[in-house]
Every structure is written in C-alpha cells, then in structure tokens.
Motif scaffolding. Structure first.
Motif, PDB file in Angstrom:
ATOM      1  N   LYS A 149      26.055  44.442 -12.240  1.00 12.91           N
ATOM      2  CA  LYS A 149      25.656  45.839 -12.431  1.00 12.91           C
ATOM      3  C   LYS A 149      24.248  46.069 -11.888  1.00 12.91           C
ATOM      4  O   LYS A 149      23.978  47.105 -11.260  1.00 12.91           O
ATOM      5  CB  LYS A 149      25.763  46.223 -13.902  1.00 12.91           C
ATOM      6  N   SER A 150      23.360  45.111 -12.093  1.00 14.43           N
ATOM      7  CA  SER A 150      22.003  45.222 -11.538  1.00 14.43           C
ATOM      8  C   SER A 150      22.041  45.185 -10.016  1.00 14.43           C
ATOM      9  O   SER A 150      21.313  45.930  -9.354  1.00 14.43           O
ATOM     10  CB  SER A 150      21.115  44.081 -12.050  1.00 14.43           C
ATOM     11  N   LEU A 151      22.874  44.319  -9.462  1.00  7.70           N
ATOM     12  CA  LEU A 151      23.013  44.213  -8.014  1.00  7.70           C
ATOM     13  C   LEU A 151      23.551  45.521  -7.429  1.00  7.70           C
ATOM     14  O   LEU A 151      23.058  45.995  -6.400  1.00  7.70           O
ATOM     15  CB  LEU A 151      23.935  43.046  -7.666  1.00  7.70           C
ATOM     16  N   ASP A 152      24.517  46.119  -8.089  1.00  6.82           N
ATOM     17  CA  ASP A 152      25.070  47.391  -7.636  1.00  6.82           C
ATOM     18  C   ASP A 152      24.014  48.489  -7.700  1.00  6.82           C
ATOM     19  O   ASP A 152      23.909  49.321  -6.794  1.00  6.82           O
ATOM     20  CB  ASP A 152      26.296  47.753  -8.478  1.00  6.82           C
ATOM     21  N   GLN A 153      23.216  48.487  -8.752  1.00  4.46           N
ATOM     22  CA  GLN A 153      22.130  49.468  -8.869  1.00  4.46           C
ATOM     23  C   GLN A 153      21.105  49.255  -7.759  1.00  4.46           C
ATOM     24  O   GLN A 153      20.598  50.222  -7.172  1.00  4.46           O
ATOM     25  CB  GLN A 153      21.452  49.367 -10.240  1.00  4.46           C
ATOM     26  N   LEU A 154      20.813  47.999  -7.446  1.00  3.66           N
ATOM     27  CA  LEU A 154      19.890  47.701  -6.353  1.00  3.66           C
ATOM     28  C   LEU A 154      20.415  48.283  -5.047  1.00  3.66           C
ATOM     29  O   LEU A 154      19.678  48.927  -4.302  1.00  3.66           O
ATOM     30  CB  LEU A 154      19.688  46.191  -6.225  1.00  3.66           C
ATOM     31  N   HIS A 176      22.352  30.321  -9.057  1.00  2.28           N
ATOM     32  CA  HIS A 176      23.662  30.546  -8.436  1.00  2.28           C
ATOM     33  C   HIS A 176      24.782  29.892  -9.253  1.00  2.28           C
ATOM     34  O   HIS A 176      25.902  30.389  -9.284  1.00  2.28           O
ATOM     35  CB  HIS A 176      23.695  29.985  -7.009  1.00  2.28           C
ATOM     36  N   LEU A 177      24.485  28.787  -9.921  1.00  4.19           N
ATOM     37  CA  LEU A 177      25.476  28.066 -10.731  1.00  4.19           C
ATOM     38  C   LEU A 177      25.946  28.886 -11.928  1.00  4.19           C
ATOM     39  O   LEU A 177      27.009  28.617 -12.485  1.00  4.19           O
ATOM     40  CB  LEU A 177      24.900  26.734 -11.222  1.00  4.19           C
ATOM     41  N   LEU A 178      25.152  29.873 -12.305  1.00  2.00           N
ATOM     42  CA  LEU A 178      25.471  30.730 -13.452  1.00  2.00           C
ATOM     43  C   LEU A 178      26.099  32.054 -13.026  1.00  2.00           C
ATOM     44  O   LEU A 178      26.415  32.888 -13.872  1.00  2.00           O
ATOM     45  CB  LEU A 178      24.198  31.005 -14.264  1.00  2.00           C
ATOM     46  N   GLY A 179      26.229  32.258 -11.711  1.00  3.91           N
ATOM     47  CA  GLY A 179      26.752  33.535 -11.232  1.00  3.91           C
ATOM     48  C   GLY A 179      25.767  34.669 -11.416  1.00  3.91           C
ATOM     49  O   GLY A 179      26.150  35.836 -11.490  1.00  3.91           O
ATOM     50  N   ARG A 180      24.485  34.327 -11.454  1.00  2.96           N
ATOM     51  CA  ARG A 180      23.434  35.317 -11.694  1.00  2.96           C
ATOM     52  C   ARG A 180      22.486  35.420 -10.507  1.00  2.96           C
ATOM     53  O   ARG A 180      21.319  35.819 -10.672  1.00  2.96           O
ATOM     54  CB  ARG A 180      22.668  34.967 -12.959  1.00  2.96           C
ATOM     55  N   ALA A 181      22.962  35.066  -9.306  1.00  2.00           N
ATOM     56  CA  ALA A 181      22.116  35.122  -8.116  1.00  2.00           C
ATOM     57  C   ALA A 181      22.949  35.369  -6.876  1.00  2.00           C
ATOM     58  O   ALA A 181      24.117  34.981  -6.813  1.00  2.00           O
ATOM     59  CB  ALA A 181      21.346  33.811  -7.962  1.00  2.00           C
ATOM     60  N   VAL A 182      22.321  36.016  -5.914  1.00  2.00           N
ATOM     61  CA  VAL A 182      22.904  36.176  -4.584  1.00  2.00           C
ATOM     62  C   VAL A 182      21.794  36.013  -3.549  1.00  2.00           C
ATOM     63  O   VAL A 182      20.608  36.199  -3.851  1.00  2.00           O
ATOM     64  CB  VAL A 182      23.577  37.559  -4.365  1.00  2.00           C
ATOM     65  N   ASP A 183      22.206  35.669  -2.344  1.00  4.29           N
ATOM     66  CA  ASP A 183      21.322  35.731  -1.186  1.00  4.29           C
ATOM     67  C   ASP A 183      21.875  36.844  -0.303  1.00  4.29           C
ATOM     68  O   ASP A 183      23.084  36.950  -0.105  1.00  4.29           O
ATOM     69  CB  ASP A 183      21.304  34.410  -0.424  1.00  4.29           C
ATOM     70  N   ILE A 184      20.978  37.662   0.195  1.00  2.00           N
ATOM     71  CA  ILE A 184      21.339  38.813   1.011  1.00  2.00           C
ATOM     72  C   ILE A 184      20.732  38.641   2.398  1.00  2.00           C
ATOM     73  O   ILE A 184      19.527  38.398   2.523  1.00  2.00           O
ATOM     74  CB  ILE A 184      20.810  40.115   0.363  1.00  2.00           C
ATOM     75  N   ASP A 228      17.899  37.308  -8.191  1.00  4.17           N
ATOM     76  CA  ASP A 228      18.530  36.831  -9.421  1.00  4.17           C
ATOM     77  C   ASP A 228      17.945  37.538 -10.629  1.00  4.17           C
ATOM     78  O   ASP A 228      16.982  38.288 -10.512  1.00  4.17           O
ATOM     79  CB  ASP A 228      18.448  35.295  -9.542  1.00  4.17           C
ATOM     80  N   ASP A 229      18.569  37.297 -11.786  1.00  2.72           N
ATOM     81  CA  ASP A 229      18.100  37.943 -13.018  1.00  2.72           C
ATOM     82  C   ASP A 229      17.739  36.923 -14.091  1.00  2.72           C
ATOM     83  O   ASP A 229      18.071  37.078 -15.254  1.00  2.72           O
ATOM     84  CB  ASP A 229      19.123  38.963 -13.533  1.00  2.72           C
ATOM     85  N   ARG A 230      17.021  35.889 -13.673  1.00  4.98           N
ATOM     86  CA  ARG A 230      16.586  34.872 -14.649  1.00  4.98           C
ATOM     87  C   ARG A 230      15.807  35.525 -15.788  1.00  4.98           C
ATOM     88  O   ARG A 230      15.444  36.694 -15.707  1.00  4.98           O
ATOM     89  CB  ARG A 230      15.763  33.779 -13.967  1.00  4.98           C
ATOM     90  N   ASP A 231      15.535  34.759 -16.805  1.00  5.50           N
ATOM     91  CA  ASP A 231      14.934  35.293 -18.026  1.00  5.50           C
ATOM     92  C   ASP A 231      13.488  35.744 -17.855  1.00  5.50           C
ATOM     93  O   ASP A 231      12.944  36.441 -18.705  1.00  5.50           O
ATOM     94  CB  ASP A 231      15.017  34.257 -19.145  1.00  5.50           C
TER      95      ASP A 231
END
Length: 115
Positions: free
Chosen positions: A29-34, A65-73, A105-108
């Motif tokens: 959802k954050s990625l889509d908002q971005l 990336h292992l948590l599904g909380r990152a992408v490279d663009i 990513d959306d790390r803590d």
C-alpha cells in the motif's frame, strides 16, 4: 492481498517465480501510494526474495527483501531519482540510492543510504 491501483501481480517476479503473494500488504500500500505521488511509471527489478535466491545473488543475510517489505526500482536519471527519493522519504520509507536503481523499504526506522 492488497488492492493496488498502480502495480499488478505480474510485476513481482524474482528468479522466474511470481512472488506477489509473499509481499507484505502494508508495504504494498505504501509502494502504491509512492507511485501515485511520483506520477510516473516505476519498474520493479527486485522484490521478495526467498532465502535461497537471496543467497544466490549475494544479498544481505538480513535483507528486508526476505520479508517482502522491499523493492528495487529501476532508475537511470537524476531528475526521476530525486522525485522518487523525496516522495519516499516523505512517506517515511527507507531509501537506498544506487547508480541504476533505488531501493525502497519500510523497516522499523527510516534511513537513507547509498550503494
């Protein structure tokens, strides 16, 4: 799974496998908002990685990336890079800047880094 406006399931391919279902809903959802905020297409070159795939490409042992909380663009020009970085930081996302891509990513805790 998240209902996205700008990204499609087929854009999340890693090692020949569709990994959309391994991605974190909140991050998606954050990625889509971005993508909405930047107002330009964004080509994902890396998303969820299995531990085996991550090791095979030399990824960090504790990669987000292992948590599904990152992408490279993919990004090859400075203007687009600046827009993406500014908008990602404004959303509270972590950003890593490389010559040909931007890591998101959306790390803590939010950080900005370079490769």
């Amino acid at each position: 799974m998240a209902d996205l406006k700008y990204f499609r399931k087929h854009e999340f391919i890693m090692g020949g496998d569709n990994v959309y279902n391994q991605m974190d809903d909140v991050f998606l959802k954050s990625l889509d908002q971005l993508r909405h905020n930047v107002g330009m297409p964004m080509n994902i070159t890396s998303s969820y990685r299995s531990p085996e795939y991550n090791a095979s490409i030399g990824g960090a042992k504790k990669s987000i990336h292992l948590l599904g909380r990152a992408v490279d663009i993919s990004c090859n020009n400075s203007r687009d890079r600046m827009v993406i970085v500014q908008e990602a930081l404004a959303l509270g996302l972590t950003v890593g800047v490389a010559g040909t891509f931007i890591h998101i990513d959306d790390r803590d805790y939010q950080i900005l880094f370079t490769y």
